[in-house]
Write a protein that holds these residues in place. Structure first.
Motif, short mmCIF file in Angstrom:
data_model
loop_
_atom_site.label_atom_id
_atom_site.label_comp_id
_atom_site.label_asym_id
_atom_site.label_seq_id
_atom_site.Cartn_x
_atom_site.Cartn_y
_atom_site.Cartn_z
N ASN A 3 0.80 -1.22 0.00
CA ASN A 3 0.00 0.00 0.00
C ASN A 3 0.84 1.27 0.00
O ASN A 3 0.42 2.29 -0.56
CB ASN A 3 -0.95 0.01 1.20
CG ASN A 3 -2.09 -0.96 1.02
OD1 ASN A 3 -2.43 -1.31 -0.10
ND2 ASN A 3 -2.67 -1.41 2.12
N LEU A 6 1.96 1.89 -3.57
CA LEU A 6 0.80 2.28 -4.36
C LEU A 6 0.40 3.72 -4.07
O LEU A 6 0.06 4.47 -4.99
CB LEU A 6 -0.36 1.32 -4.08
CG LEU A 6 -1.60 1.48 -4.93
CD1 LEU A 6 -1.26 1.21 -6.39
CD2 LEU A 6 -2.69 0.54 -4.45
N THR A 7 0.47 4.12 -2.84
CA THR A 7 0.16 5.50 -2.47
C THR A 7 1.16 6.47 -3.07
O THR A 7 0.78 7.52 -3.60
CB THR A 7 0.14 5.65 -0.93
OG1 THR A 7 -0.77 4.70 -0.39
CG2 THR A 7 -0.26 7.04 -0.52
N CYS A 10 0.47 6.87 -6.76
CA CYS A 10 -0.71 7.69 -7.04
C CYS A 10 -0.44 9.17 -6.78
O CYS A 10 -1.09 10.04 -7.38
CB CYS A 10 -1.89 7.23 -6.19
SG CYS A 10 -2.53 5.63 -6.69
N LEU A 11 0.49 9.48 -5.91
CA LEU A 11 0.80 10.88 -5.59
C LEU A 11 1.84 11.49 -6.52
O LEU A 11 2.00 12.72 -6.54
CB LEU A 11 1.28 10.99 -4.15
CG LEU A 11 0.22 10.80 -3.08
CD1 LEU A 11 0.86 10.86 -1.70
CD2 LEU A 11 -0.88 11.82 -3.20
N SER A 40 5.66 10.25 -14.57
CA SER A 40 4.78 9.75 -13.52
C SER A 40 3.48 9.21 -14.12
O SER A 40 2.93 8.23 -13.62
CB SER A 40 4.49 10.84 -12.50
OG SER A 40 3.76 11.90 -13.09
N PHE A 44 1.78 5.70 -13.73
CA PHE A 44 0.48 5.73 -13.05
C PHE A 44 -0.64 5.13 -13.90
O PHE A 44 -1.46 4.36 -13.39
CB PHE A 44 0.16 7.17 -12.68
CG PHE A 44 -1.16 7.37 -12.01
CD1 PHE A 44 -1.36 6.91 -10.72
CD2 PHE A 44 -2.20 8.01 -12.65
CE1 PHE A 44 -2.56 7.09 -10.09
CE2 PHE A 44 -3.40 8.21 -12.02
CZ PHE A 44 -3.59 7.74 -10.75
N ILE A 48 -3.36 1.96 -13.04
CA ILE A 48 -4.82 2.09 -12.97
C ILE A 48 -5.49 1.16 -13.97
O ILE A 48 -6.51 0.53 -13.66
CB ILE A 48 -5.23 3.56 -13.22
CG1 ILE A 48 -4.69 4.45 -12.11
CG2 ILE A 48 -6.73 3.71 -13.34
CD1 ILE A 48 -5.17 4.09 -10.73
N ASN A 51 -5.70 -2.43 -12.78
CA ASN A 51 -6.76 -2.69 -11.81
C ASN A 51 -8.12 -2.83 -12.48
O ASN A 51 -9.01 -3.47 -11.93
CB ASN A 51 -6.82 -1.59 -10.76
CG ASN A 51 -5.65 -1.66 -9.82
OD1 ASN A 51 -5.04 -2.71 -9.64
ND2 ASN A 51 -5.31 -0.53 -9.22
#
Length: 98
Positions: A3, A6-7, A10-11, A40, A44, A48, A51
């Motif tokens: 996690n 993954l965070t 995403c940032l 990025s 990124f 996505i 998923n």
């Protein structure tokens, strides 16, 4: 992928856009911020799409192609600007002496 990673992934686009907003003195720094946004997003968007079970290979190649085109156009503009104005300061674009 855990996690925390993954965070951070995403940032990354948000941090790159924030960097671009606050580093607008030199044209080279703006170009580097745009490259950070592009790289990025290359990391990124497939994350996505993975998923959502969509095909992500074509989107990654398209993003890399746009990133290469953006880099070459930006470098050409910076060379042209430094030859005509003598520096790469963005404030010199709005002045009448350039």
């Amino acid at each position: 992928m855990n996690n925390t990673a993954l965070t951070i992934m995403c940032l990354l686009p948000i941090l790159a856009m924030t960097n671009m907003l606050f580093n607008q003195t030199h044209f080279l720094m703006t170009l580097l911020s745009l490259e950070g946004i592009t790289l990025s997003l290359v990391l990124f968007v497939p994350l996505i799409l993975m998923n959502s079970s969509a095909a992500n290979t074509a989107m990654t190649v398209i993003l890399l192609t746009f990133g290469a085109c953006e880099a070459s156009l930006g470098l050409g503009l910076m060379v042209s600007m430094s030859r005509s104005c003598g520096n790469d300061m963005l404030k010199s674009l709005t002045s009448t002496k350039c």
